[in-house]
Design an enzyme around this catalytic site. Structure first.
Site, PDB file in Angstrom:
ATOM      1  N   GLY A 124       0.818  -1.220   0.000  1.00 55.62           N
ATOM      2  CA  GLY A 124       0.000   0.000   0.000  1.00 55.62           C
ATOM      3  C   GLY A 124       0.843   1.257   0.000  1.00 55.62           C
ATOM      4  N   THR A 126       0.656   3.745  -3.244  1.00 56.13           N
ATOM      5  CA  THR A 126       0.011   4.753  -4.091  1.00 56.13           C
ATOM      6  C   THR A 126      -1.292   5.254  -3.471  1.00 56.13           C
ATOM      7  OG1 THR A 126       0.911   3.563  -5.982  1.00 56.13           O
ATOM      8  CG2 THR A 126      -0.739   5.246  -6.458  1.00 56.13           C
ATOM      9  N   THR A 132       2.371   9.407  -8.338  1.00 54.64           N
ATOM     10  CA  THR A 132       3.790   9.050  -8.343  1.00 54.64           C
ATOM     11  C   THR A 132       4.588   9.819  -7.294  1.00 54.64           C
ATOM     12  OG1 THR A 132       3.529   8.758 -10.726  1.00 54.64           O
ATOM     13  CG2 THR A 132       5.761   8.844  -9.908  1.00 54.64           C
ATOM     14  N   GLU A 246      11.518  -5.444  -7.329  1.00 55.05           N
ATOM     15  CA  GLU A 246      10.218  -5.421  -8.005  1.00 55.05           C
ATOM     16  C   GLU A 246      10.398  -5.141  -9.495  1.00 55.05           C
ATOM     17  OE1 GLU A 246       7.664  -1.940  -7.335  1.00 55.05           O
ATOM     18  OE2 GLU A 246       6.016  -3.329  -6.945  1.00 55.05           O
TER      19      GLU A 246
HETATM   20  C1  LIG Z   1      -3.441  -2.348 -12.164  1.00 50.35           C
HETATM   21  C2  LIG Z   1      -2.551  -1.544 -11.264  1.00 50.35           C
HETATM   22  C3  LIG Z   1      -1.974  -2.169 -10.161  1.00 50.35           C
HETATM   23  C4  LIG Z   1      -1.198  -1.425  -9.280  1.00 50.35           C
HETATM   24  N1  LIG Z   1      -0.737  -2.017  -8.119  1.00 50.35           N
HETATM   25  C5  LIG Z   1      -0.194  -1.238  -7.149  1.00 50.35           C
HETATM   26  C6  LIG Z   1       0.084  -1.776  -5.842  1.00 50.35           C
HETATM   27  O1  LIG Z   1      -0.101  -2.974  -5.586  1.00 50.35           O
HETATM   28  N2  LIG Z   1       0.545  -0.943  -4.882  1.00 50.35           N
HETATM   29  C7  LIG Z   1       0.760   0.388  -5.112  1.00 50.35           C
HETATM   30  O2  LIG Z   1       1.173   1.097  -4.193  1.00 50.35           O
HETATM   31  N3  LIG Z   1       0.523   0.931  -6.348  1.00 50.35           N
HETATM   32  C8  LIG Z   1       0.046   0.155  -7.346  1.00 50.35           C
HETATM   33  N4  LIG Z   1      -0.242   0.701  -8.584  1.00 50.35           N
HETATM   34  C9  LIG Z   1      -0.028   2.123  -8.805  1.00 50.35           C
HETATM   35  C10 LIG Z   1       1.052   2.399  -9.846  1.00 50.35           C
HETATM   36  O3  LIG Z   1       2.319   2.217  -9.275  1.00 50.35           O
HETATM   37  C11 LIG Z   1       0.804   3.833 -10.334  1.00 50.35           C
HETATM   38  O4  LIG Z   1      -0.399   3.831 -11.084  1.00 50.35           O
HETATM   39  C12 LIG Z   1       1.934   4.348 -11.172  1.00 50.35           C
HETATM   40  O5  LIG Z   1       3.107   4.459 -10.394  1.00 50.35           O
HETATM   41  C13 LIG Z   1       1.580   5.719 -11.761  1.00 50.35           C
HETATM   42  O6  LIG Z   1       1.060   6.553 -10.772  1.00 50.35           O
HETATM   43  P1  LIG Z   1      -0.333   7.298 -10.986  1.00 50.35           P
HETATM   44  O7  LIG Z   1      -1.314   6.319 -11.516  1.00 50.35           O
HETATM   45  O8  LIG Z   1      -0.716   7.993  -9.736  1.00 50.35           O
HETATM   46  O9  LIG Z   1      -0.042   8.340 -12.105  1.00 50.35           O
HETATM   47  P2  LIG Z   1       0.346   9.863 -11.922  1.00 50.35           P
HETATM   48  O10 LIG Z   1       1.472  10.029 -10.942  1.00 50.35           O
HETATM   49  O11 LIG Z   1      -0.896  10.650 -11.700  1.00 50.35           O
HETATM   50  O12 LIG Z   1       0.915  10.173 -13.364  1.00 50.35           O
HETATM   51  C14 LIG Z   1       0.071  10.188 -14.532  1.00 50.35           C
HETATM   52  C15 LIG Z   1       0.945  10.313 -15.764  1.00 50.35           C
HETATM   53  O13 LIG Z   1       1.723  11.514 -15.692  1.00 50.35           O
HETATM   54  C16 LIG Z   1       3.092  11.213 -15.791  1.00 50.35           C
HETATM   55  N5  LIG Z   1       3.866  12.111 -14.886  1.00 50.35           N
HETATM   56  C17 LIG Z   1       3.566  12.403 -13.585  1.00 50.35           C
HETATM   57  N6  LIG Z   1       4.499  13.236 -13.092  1.00 50.35           N
HETATM   58  C18 LIG Z   1       5.390  13.450 -14.087  1.00 50.35           C
HETATM   59  C19 LIG Z   1       6.597  14.219 -14.202  1.00 50.35           C
HETATM   60  N7  LIG Z   1       7.078  14.939 -13.187  1.00 50.35           N
HETATM   61  N8  LIG Z   1       7.264  14.210 -15.381  1.00 50.35           N
HETATM   62  C20 LIG Z   1       6.798  13.488 -16.443  1.00 50.35           C
HETATM   63  N9  LIG Z   1       5.667  12.749 -16.387  1.00 50.35           N
HETATM   64  C21 LIG Z   1       4.978  12.739 -15.234  1.00 50.35           C
HETATM   65  C22 LIG Z   1       3.269   9.767 -15.387  1.00 50.35           C
HETATM   66  O14 LIG Z   1       4.384   9.200 -16.010  1.00 50.35           O
HETATM   67  C23 LIG Z   1       1.953   9.151 -15.874  1.00 50.35           C
HETATM   68  O15 LIG Z   1       2.079   8.749 -17.203  1.00 50.35           O
HETATM   69  C24 LIG Z   1      -0.967  -0.050  -9.527  1.00 50.35           C
HETATM   70  C25 LIG Z   1      -1.529   0.552 -10.664  1.00 50.35           C
HETATM   71  C26 LIG Z   1      -2.319  -0.178 -11.509  1.00 50.35           C
HETATM   72  C27 LIG Z   1      -2.952   0.528 -12.678  1.00 50.35           C
END
Ligand SMILES: Cc1cc2nc3c(=O)[nH]c(=O)nc-3n(C[C@H](O)[C@H](O)[C@H](O)COP(=O)(O)OP(=O)(O)OC[C@H]3O[C@@H](n4cnc5c(N)ncnc54)[C@H](O)[C@@H]3O)c2cc1C
Length: 388
Positions: A124, A126, A132, A246
Protein backbone atom coordinates in the site's frame (compact mmCIF):
# COMPACT_ATOMS: atom_id res chain seq x y z
CA UNK A 1 12.00 -20.16 -31.07
CA UNK A 2 15.66 -20.76 -30.28
CA UNK A 3 17.53 -18.49 -27.94
CA UNK A 4 20.46 -18.63 -25.50
CA UNK A 5 17.89 -17.68 -22.95
CA UNK A 6 16.63 -21.23 -22.63
CA UNK A 7 20.10 -22.82 -22.53
CA UNK A 8 21.25 -21.55 -19.16
CA UNK A 9 21.90 -23.48 -15.98
CA UNK A 10 18.42 -22.68 -14.76
CA UNK A 11 16.91 -25.11 -17.23
CA UNK A 12 15.59 -27.48 -14.49
CA UNK A 13 13.77 -24.64 -12.70
CA UNK A 14 12.41 -23.36 -15.99
CA UNK A 15 11.18 -26.82 -16.91
CA UNK A 16 9.42 -27.38 -13.60
CA UNK A 17 7.68 -23.99 -13.81
CA UNK A 18 6.57 -24.82 -17.32
CA UNK A 19 5.29 -28.24 -16.22
CA UNK A 20 3.25 -26.63 -13.44
CA UNK A 21 1.88 -23.96 -15.79
CA UNK A 22 0.78 -26.61 -18.28
CA UNK A 23 -1.98 -27.47 -15.80
CA UNK A 24 -3.38 -23.95 -16.22
CA UNK A 25 -4.15 -23.58 -19.91
CA UNK A 26 -5.84 -20.75 -21.80
CA UNK A 27 -9.39 -21.89 -20.88
CA UNK A 28 -8.58 -21.50 -17.19
CA UNK A 29 -7.39 -17.90 -17.61
CA UNK A 30 -10.23 -17.04 -20.00
CA UNK A 31 -12.85 -18.14 -17.50
CA UNK A 32 -11.23 -16.15 -14.70
CA UNK A 33 -10.86 -13.14 -16.99
CA UNK A 34 -14.57 -13.24 -17.83
CA UNK A 35 -15.52 -13.50 -14.17
CA UNK A 36 -12.74 -11.19 -12.93
CA UNK A 37 -11.95 -13.98 -10.48
CA UNK A 38 -8.70 -14.67 -8.64
CA UNK A 39 -6.58 -17.65 -9.77
CA UNK A 40 -6.69 -19.39 -6.37
CA UNK A 41 -5.64 -22.82 -7.68
CA UNK A 42 -2.74 -21.43 -9.70
CA UNK A 43 -1.39 -19.38 -6.79
CA UNK A 44 -1.82 -22.36 -4.43
CA UNK A 45 0.13 -24.61 -6.83
CA UNK A 46 3.00 -22.10 -7.17
CA UNK A 47 3.09 -21.66 -3.38
CA UNK A 48 3.07 -25.41 -2.74
CA UNK A 49 5.93 -25.90 -5.19
CA UNK A 50 7.93 -23.26 -3.26
CA UNK A 51 8.35 -20.93 -6.24
CA UNK A 52 6.96 -17.89 -4.47
CA UNK A 53 9.43 -18.38 -1.59
CA UNK A 54 12.37 -18.31 -4.02
CA UNK A 55 13.97 -15.23 -2.48
CA UNK A 56 13.39 -16.10 1.18
CA UNK A 57 16.70 -17.34 2.66
CA UNK A 58 16.89 -20.99 3.66
CA UNK A 59 17.33 -20.09 7.34
CA UNK A 60 13.73 -18.78 7.20
CA UNK A 61 12.42 -21.79 5.32
CA UNK A 62 12.61 -20.37 1.79
CA UNK A 63 14.53 -21.67 -1.21
CA UNK A 64 17.28 -19.03 -0.93
CA UNK A 65 17.54 -18.71 -4.69
CA UNK A 66 19.23 -15.87 -6.56
CA UNK A 67 17.45 -12.97 -8.22
CA UNK A 68 18.38 -14.51 -11.58
CA UNK A 69 16.54 -17.71 -10.64
CA UNK A 70 13.54 -15.77 -9.31
CA UNK A 71 13.44 -13.79 -12.56
CA UNK A 72 13.52 -17.06 -14.55
CA UNK A 73 10.50 -18.32 -12.56
CA UNK A 74 8.45 -15.19 -13.31
CA UNK A 75 9.53 -15.19 -16.96
CA UNK A 76 8.48 -18.81 -17.48
CA UNK A 77 5.08 -18.20 -15.89
CA UNK A 78 4.38 -15.47 -18.43
CA UNK A 79 5.97 -17.32 -21.35
CA UNK A 80 3.58 -20.20 -20.59
CA UNK A 81 0.58 -17.89 -21.06
CA UNK A 82 -0.20 -17.65 -17.32
CA UNK A 83 -0.36 -14.44 -15.30
CA UNK A 84 2.12 -13.98 -12.46
CA UNK A 85 0.60 -10.60 -11.54
CA UNK A 86 -1.75 -12.57 -9.30
CA UNK A 87 1.11 -13.37 -6.96
CA UNK A 88 4.42 -11.75 -7.96
CA UNK A 89 4.37 -9.52 -4.88
CA UNK A 90 4.56 -12.59 -2.62
CA UNK A 91 8.07 -13.02 -3.99
CA UNK A 92 9.47 -9.53 -3.46
CA UNK A 93 7.36 -7.62 -0.91
CA UNK A 94 8.94 -9.62 1.92
CA UNK A 95 12.32 -8.07 0.96
CA UNK A 96 11.54 -4.96 3.03
CA UNK A 97 10.87 -7.15 6.07
CA UNK A 98 13.97 -9.26 5.37
CA UNK A 99 16.31 -6.29 5.01
CA UNK A 100 14.87 -3.88 7.56
CA UNK A 101 12.68 -5.89 9.95
CA UNK A 102 13.71 -6.84 13.51
CA UNK A 103 14.86 -10.36 14.42
CA UNK A 104 11.56 -11.19 16.11
CA UNK A 105 9.50 -9.92 13.18
CA UNK A 106 11.52 -11.98 10.72
CA UNK A 107 11.22 -15.15 12.81
CA UNK A 108 7.51 -14.59 13.25
CA UNK A 109 6.59 -13.89 9.65
CA UNK A 110 9.15 -15.14 7.14
CA UNK A 111 8.88 -18.90 7.81
CA UNK A 112 5.07 -18.68 7.70
CA UNK A 113 5.28 -16.72 4.43
CA UNK A 114 7.70 -19.31 3.04
CA UNK A 115 5.33 -22.15 3.99
CA UNK A 116 2.48 -20.32 2.30
CA UNK A 117 0.51 -20.04 5.55
CA UNK A 118 0.71 -16.26 5.43
CA UNK A 119 0.19 -14.28 2.26
CA UNK A 120 2.13 -11.03 1.96
CA UNK A 121 0.75 -9.87 -1.35
CA UNK A 122 -0.41 -6.31 -0.67
CA UNK A 123 1.75 -3.24 -0.99
CA UNK A 124 0.00 0.00 0.00
CA UNK A 125 1.94 2.98 -1.30
CA UNK A 126 0.01 4.75 -4.09
CA UNK A 127 -2.74 7.19 -3.09
CA UNK A 128 -5.40 8.89 -5.22
CA UNK A 129 -4.11 12.42 -4.75
CA UNK A 130 -0.34 11.91 -4.55
CA UNK A 131 0.15 9.47 -7.46
CA UNK A 132 3.79 9.05 -8.34
CA UNK A 133 4.77 11.78 -5.89
CA UNK A 134 5.03 9.34 -2.97
CA UNK A 135 6.45 11.93 -0.56
CA UNK A 136 3.19 13.85 -0.63
CA UNK A 137 1.07 10.90 0.46
CA UNK A 138 -1.61 11.78 3.01
CA UNK A 139 -2.32 8.61 4.96
CA UNK A 140 -1.26 9.29 8.54
CA UNK A 141 -0.31 7.06 11.46
CA UNK A 142 -0.40 8.83 14.83
CA UNK A 143 1.14 7.24 17.90
CA UNK A 144 -1.34 6.53 20.70
CA UNK A 145 0.22 4.55 23.57
CA UNK A 146 1.41 1.19 22.25
CA UNK A 147 -0.53 1.62 19.00
CA UNK A 148 -0.65 3.88 15.95
CA UNK A 149 -3.97 5.17 14.65
CA UNK A 150 -4.10 5.09 10.86
CA UNK A 151 -6.35 7.31 8.72
CA UNK A 152 -6.36 7.81 4.96
CA UNK A 153 -6.75 5.99 1.67
CA UNK A 154 -4.66 3.94 -0.74
CA UNK A 155 -5.48 3.16 -4.34
CA UNK A 156 -4.38 0.37 -6.68
CA UNK A 157 -3.52 -1.83 -3.72
CA UNK A 158 -3.42 -5.02 -5.72
CA UNK A 159 -4.38 -8.40 -4.22
CA UNK A 160 -5.48 -6.85 -0.87
CA UNK A 161 -8.47 -9.20 -0.83
CA UNK A 162 -6.16 -12.18 -1.30
CA UNK A 163 -3.50 -11.28 1.22
CA UNK A 164 -3.21 -11.65 4.99
CA UNK A 165 -0.61 -8.93 5.41
CA UNK A 166 -0.07 -5.52 3.86
CA UNK A 167 3.10 -3.50 3.74
CA UNK A 168 1.80 0.01 4.36
CA UNK A 169 3.60 3.33 3.94
CA UNK A 170 2.11 6.14 6.07
CA UNK A 171 3.19 9.53 7.32
CA UNK A 172 4.14 9.60 11.01
CA UNK A 173 5.65 13.12 11.08
CA UNK A 174 3.92 16.01 9.30
CA UNK A 175 5.86 16.96 6.18
CA UNK A 176 6.72 20.46 7.43
CA UNK A 177 8.15 19.05 10.69
CA UNK A 178 10.19 16.22 9.12
CA UNK A 179 13.95 16.59 9.36
CA UNK A 180 14.44 16.07 5.63
CA UNK A 181 12.41 15.87 2.42
CA UNK A 182 12.35 12.08 2.55
CA UNK A 183 11.94 11.61 6.33
CA UNK A 184 8.71 11.19 8.30
CA UNK A 185 7.23 8.20 6.48
CA UNK A 186 7.01 4.84 8.23
CA UNK A 187 6.48 1.27 7.00
CA UNK A 188 4.00 -0.95 8.86
CA UNK A 189 3.31 -4.64 8.42
CA UNK A 190 -0.46 -4.58 8.87
CA UNK A 191 -2.27 -7.80 9.71
CA UNK A 192 -5.38 -7.40 7.58
CA UNK A 193 -7.04 -10.49 9.08
CA UNK A 194 -7.66 -8.60 12.32
CA UNK A 195 -7.97 -5.14 10.76
CA UNK A 196 -10.93 -5.82 8.43
CA UNK A 197 -14.14 -4.21 9.71
CA UNK A 198 -12.15 -2.55 12.50
CA UNK A 199 -11.09 0.48 10.50
CA UNK A 200 -9.90 -1.20 7.29
CA UNK A 201 -12.21 -1.41 4.27
CA UNK A 202 -11.23 -2.88 0.91
CA UNK A 203 -13.12 -2.12 -2.31
CA UNK A 204 -12.27 -3.85 -5.59
CA UNK A 205 -11.60 -1.74 -8.70
CA UNK A 206 -12.64 -3.29 -12.00
CA UNK A 207 -9.95 -2.75 -14.62
CA UNK A 208 -9.41 -3.61 -18.28
CA UNK A 209 -7.69 -6.84 -17.21
CA UNK A 210 -8.18 -9.33 -14.39
CA UNK A 211 -5.84 -7.85 -11.77
CA UNK A 212 -7.56 -8.05 -8.35
CA UNK A 213 -6.68 -4.46 -7.61
CA UNK A 214 -8.47 -2.44 -4.92
CA UNK A 215 -8.80 0.79 -3.02
CA UNK A 216 -8.26 0.59 0.71
CA UNK A 217 -9.71 2.92 3.31
CA UNK A 218 -8.32 3.43 6.82
CA UNK A 219 -10.57 4.92 9.42
CA UNK A 220 -9.05 5.07 12.91
CA UNK A 221 -7.42 1.70 12.33
CA UNK A 222 -5.35 0.76 15.39
CA UNK A 223 -2.07 -0.89 14.43
CA UNK A 224 0.23 -2.19 17.19
CA UNK A 225 3.58 -0.39 17.51
CA UNK A 226 5.42 -3.67 16.94
CA UNK A 227 4.09 -3.61 13.35
CA UNK A 228 6.60 -0.86 12.50
CA UNK A 229 9.38 -2.13 10.25
CA UNK A 230 12.78 -0.69 11.11
CA UNK A 231 12.84 2.84 12.46
CA UNK A 232 9.91 5.22 12.53
CA UNK A 233 10.34 7.95 9.91
CA UNK A 234 12.75 5.95 7.70
CA UNK A 235 10.10 4.15 5.66
CA UNK A 236 10.63 5.90 2.34
CA UNK A 237 14.21 4.64 2.21
CA UNK A 238 13.08 1.09 3.03
CA UNK A 239 10.42 1.12 0.31
CA UNK A 240 12.90 2.44 -2.26
CA UNK A 241 15.34 -0.33 -1.38
CA UNK A 242 12.70 -2.92 -2.35
CA UNK A 243 11.88 -1.34 -5.67
CA UNK A 244 14.85 -2.68 -7.59
CA UNK A 245 13.76 -6.26 -6.92
CA UNK A 246 10.22 -5.42 -8.00
CA UNK A 247 11.42 -3.80 -11.22
CA UNK A 248 13.73 -6.68 -12.14
CA UNK A 249 11.06 -9.32 -11.54
CA UNK A 250 8.37 -7.43 -13.43
CA UNK A 251 10.84 -6.85 -16.26
CA UNK A 252 11.37 -10.63 -16.35
CA UNK A 253 7.60 -11.09 -16.58
CA UNK A 254 7.54 -8.74 -19.57
CA UNK A 255 10.30 -10.81 -21.22
CA UNK A 256 8.12 -13.89 -20.69
CA UNK A 257 5.13 -12.11 -22.21
CA UNK A 258 7.20 -10.98 -25.20
CA UNK A 259 8.39 -14.57 -25.76
CA UNK A 260 4.80 -15.82 -25.63
CA UNK A 261 3.64 -13.24 -28.22
CA UNK A 262 6.63 -13.92 -30.49
CA UNK A 263 6.11 -17.68 -30.31
CA UNK A 264 2.39 -17.35 -31.08
CA UNK A 265 3.01 -14.97 -33.98
CA UNK A 266 5.78 -17.12 -35.46
CA UNK A 267 3.67 -20.27 -35.32
CA UNK A 268 0.65 -18.56 -36.86
CA UNK A 269 2.67 -16.81 -39.58
CA UNK A 270 4.05 -20.21 -40.60
CA UNK A 271 0.69 -21.95 -40.87
CA UNK A 272 -1.79 -19.30 -42.02
CA UNK A 273 -2.06 -19.44 -45.81
CA UNK A 274 -3.42 -16.42 -47.71
CA UNK A 275 -2.86 -15.75 -51.45
CA UNK A 276 -1.58 -19.30 -51.72
CA UNK A 277 1.41 -18.97 -49.33
CA UNK A 278 2.07 -18.72 -45.61
CA UNK A 279 1.69 -15.11 -44.49
CA UNK A 280 5.12 -15.48 -42.79
CA UNK A 281 6.71 -15.67 -46.24
CA UNK A 282 5.95 -11.97 -46.69
CA UNK A 283 8.63 -9.67 -45.32
CA UNK A 284 5.87 -7.31 -44.23
CA UNK A 285 4.82 -10.02 -41.77
CA UNK A 286 8.28 -11.45 -40.94
CA UNK A 287 10.00 -8.20 -40.15
CA UNK A 288 7.74 -7.04 -37.30
CA UNK A 289 8.22 -10.48 -35.68
CA UNK A 290 12.00 -10.29 -36.11
CA UNK A 291 11.98 -6.73 -34.76
CA UNK A 292 10.00 -7.81 -31.69
CA UNK A 293 12.47 -10.65 -31.13
CA UNK A 294 15.45 -8.29 -31.30
CA UNK A 295 13.77 -5.91 -28.85
CA UNK A 296 13.00 -8.77 -26.47
CA UNK A 297 16.56 -10.13 -26.57
CA UNK A 298 18.11 -6.70 -25.92
CA UNK A 299 15.77 -6.15 -22.97
CA UNK A 300 16.52 -9.65 -21.68
CA UNK A 301 20.24 -8.85 -21.54
CA UNK A 302 19.52 -5.77 -19.42
CA UNK A 303 17.31 -7.82 -17.09
CA UNK A 304 20.17 -10.29 -16.64
CA UNK A 305 22.65 -7.49 -15.97
CA UNK A 306 20.35 -5.91 -13.39
CA UNK A 307 19.75 -9.26 -11.68
CA UNK A 308 23.49 -10.04 -11.61
CA UNK A 309 24.30 -6.65 -10.04
CA UNK A 310 21.47 -7.12 -7.54
CA UNK A 311 22.69 -10.50 -6.38
CA UNK A 312 26.27 -9.23 -6.15
CA UNK A 313 24.96 -6.63 -3.69
CA UNK A 314 25.91 -3.77 -6.03
CA UNK A 315 23.91 -0.67 -6.86
CA UNK A 316 21.53 -1.61 -9.66
CA UNK A 317 19.09 1.33 -9.60
CA UNK A 318 19.89 2.40 -13.17
CA UNK A 319 19.92 -1.15 -14.56
CA UNK A 320 16.72 -2.17 -12.76
CA UNK A 321 14.94 0.90 -14.15
CA UNK A 322 16.35 0.40 -17.65
CA UNK A 323 15.47 -3.31 -17.58
CA UNK A 324 11.89 -2.56 -16.58
CA UNK A 325 11.64 0.14 -19.25
CA UNK A 326 13.11 -1.92 -22.10
CA UNK A 327 11.20 -5.06 -21.15
CA UNK A 328 7.85 -3.27 -20.80
CA UNK A 329 8.36 -1.62 -24.20
CA UNK A 330 9.43 -4.95 -25.72
CA UNK A 331 6.39 -6.84 -24.41
CA UNK A 332 4.01 -4.13 -25.53
CA UNK A 333 5.60 -3.99 -29.00
CA UNK A 334 5.41 -7.79 -29.23
CA UNK A 335 1.76 -7.72 -28.13
CA UNK A 336 0.85 -5.21 -30.82
CA UNK A 337 2.78 -7.19 -33.43
CA UNK A 338 1.05 -10.41 -32.38
CA UNK A 339 -2.42 -8.91 -32.86
CA UNK A 340 -1.41 -7.57 -36.28
CA UNK A 341 0.04 -10.92 -37.34
CA UNK A 342 -3.19 -12.70 -36.41
CA UNK A 343 -5.41 -10.23 -38.24
CA UNK A 344 -9.01 -10.63 -37.08
CA UNK A 345 -8.22 -13.71 -34.97
CA UNK A 346 -6.02 -11.52 -32.74
CA UNK A 347 -9.26 -10.12 -31.38
CA UNK A 348 -10.92 -13.47 -30.67
CA UNK A 349 -11.00 -14.48 -27.00
CA UNK A 350 -10.13 -18.09 -27.70
CA UNK A 351 -6.68 -17.17 -29.03
CA UNK A 352 -5.73 -15.59 -25.65
CA UNK A 353 -3.86 -12.84 -27.49
CA UNK A 354 -6.30 -10.06 -26.68
CA UNK A 355 -6.20 -11.09 -22.99
CA UNK A 356 -2.40 -11.10 -22.81
CA UNK A 357 -2.39 -7.84 -24.80
CA UNK A 358 -4.53 -6.21 -22.09
CA UNK A 359 -2.48 -7.74 -19.29
CA UNK A 360 0.94 -6.69 -20.57
CA UNK A 361 -0.20 -3.13 -21.27
CA UNK A 362 0.06 -2.37 -17.56
CA UNK A 363 3.82 -2.45 -17.35
CA UNK A 364 4.68 0.83 -19.02
CA UNK A 365 2.55 2.46 -16.30
CA UNK A 366 3.09 0.33 -13.19
CA UNK A 367 4.92 -0.25 -10.93
CA UNK A 368 6.58 2.89 -12.28
CA UNK A 369 5.65 4.79 -15.40
CA UNK A 370 7.94 5.29 -18.38
CA UNK A 371 8.35 9.02 -17.75
CA UNK A 372 9.55 8.44 -14.22
CA UNK A 373 12.14 5.90 -15.41
CA UNK A 374 13.35 8.43 -17.97
CA UNK A 375 13.52 11.11 -15.27
CA UNK A 376 15.57 8.76 -13.09
CA UNK A 377 18.09 8.08 -15.87
CA UNK A 378 18.25 11.77 -16.85
CA UNK A 379 18.92 12.86 -13.30
CA UNK A 380 20.88 10.03 -11.68
CA UNK A 381 22.85 8.66 -14.63
CA UNK A 382 23.24 11.66 -16.91
CA UNK A 383 23.43 14.34 -14.22
CA UNK A 384 20.72 16.51 -15.75
CA UNK A 385 18.72 18.80 -13.45
CA UNK A 386 15.91 17.22 -11.44
CA UNK A 387 12.70 17.87 -13.35
CA UNK A 388 10.12 17.48 -10.59
C1 LIG B 1 -3.44 -2.35 -12.16
C2 LIG B 1 -2.55 -1.54 -11.26
C3 LIG B 1 -1.97 -2.17 -10.16
C4 LIG B 1 -1.20 -1.42 -9.28
N1 LIG B 1 -0.74 -2.02 -8.12
C5 LIG B 1 -0.19 -1.24 -7.15
C6 LIG B 1 0.08 -1.78 -5.84
O1 LIG B 1 -0.10 -2.97 -5.59
N2 LIG B 1 0.55 -0.94 -4.88
C7 LIG B 1 0.76 0.39 -5.11
O2 LIG B 1 1.17 1.10 -4.19
N3 LIG B 1 0.52 0.93 -6.35
C8 LIG B 1 0.05 0.16 -7.35
N4 LIG B 1 -0.24 0.70 -8.58
C9 LIG B 1 -0.03 2.12 -8.80
C10 LIG B 1 1.05 2.40 -9.85
O3 LIG B 1 2.32 2.22 -9.28
C11 LIG B 1 0.80 3.83 -10.33
O4 LIG B 1 -0.40 3.83 -11.08
C12 LIG B 1 1.93 4.35 -11.17
O5 LIG B 1 3.11 4.46 -10.39
C13 LIG B 1 1.58 5.72 -11.76
O6 LIG B 1 1.06 6.55 -10.77
P1 LIG B 1 -0.33 7.30 -10.99
O7 LIG B 1 -1.31 6.32 -11.52
O8 LIG B 1 -0.72 7.99 -9.74
O9 LIG B 1 -0.04 8.34 -12.11
P2 LIG B 1 0.35 9.86 -11.92
O10 LIG B 1 1.47 10.03 -10.94
O11 LIG B 1 -0.90 10.65 -11.70
O12 LIG B 1 0.91 10.17 -13.36
C14 LIG B 1 0.07 10.19 -14.53
C15 LIG B 1 0.95 10.31 -15.76
O13 LIG B 1 1.72 11.51 -15.69
C16 LIG B 1 3.09 11.21 -15.79
N5 LIG B 1 3.87 12.11 -14.89
C17 LIG B 1 3.57 12.40 -13.58
N6 LIG B 1 4.50 13.24 -13.09
C18 LIG B 1 5.39 13.45 -14.09
C19 LIG B 1 6.60 14.22 -14.20
N7 LIG B 1 7.08 14.94 -13.19
N8 LIG B 1 7.26 14.21 -15.38
C20 LIG B 1 6.80 13.49 -16.44
N9 LIG B 1 5.67 12.75 -16.39
C21 LIG B 1 4.98 12.74 -15.23
C22 LIG B 1 3.27 9.77 -15.39
O14 LIG B 1 4.38 9.20 -16.01
C23 LIG B 1 1.95 9.15 -15.87
O15 LIG B 1 2.08 8.75 -17.20
C24 LIG B 1 -0.97 -0.05 -9.53
C25 LIG B 1 -1.53 0.55 -10.66
C26 LIG B 1 -2.32 -0.18 -11.51
C27 LIG B 1 -2.95 0.53 -12.68
Amino acid sequence: MTSNATHDDLAPIRESVRALCANFPGEYWRRLDRERAYPEEFVAALTKAGFLAALIPEEYGGSGLTMTAAAAIMEEIQASGCNGAACHAQMYTMGTLLRHGGTEQKKRYLPAIARGELRLQAFGVTEPTSGTDTLSLRTTAVRDGDHYVVNGQKIWTSRAEHSDLMLLLARTTPREQAKSRTAGLTVFLVDMRTAKNKGLTIRPIRTMMNHATTEVFFENLRVPAEAVIGKEGEGFRYILSGMNAERILIAAECIGDAKWFIQKATAYAGERVVFGRPIGQNQGVQFPIARAYIGMRAAELMVREAAALYEAGRDCGAEANMAKHLAAEASWAAADMCVQTHGGFGFAEEFDIERKFRETRLYTVAPISTNLVLSYIAEHVLGLPRSY
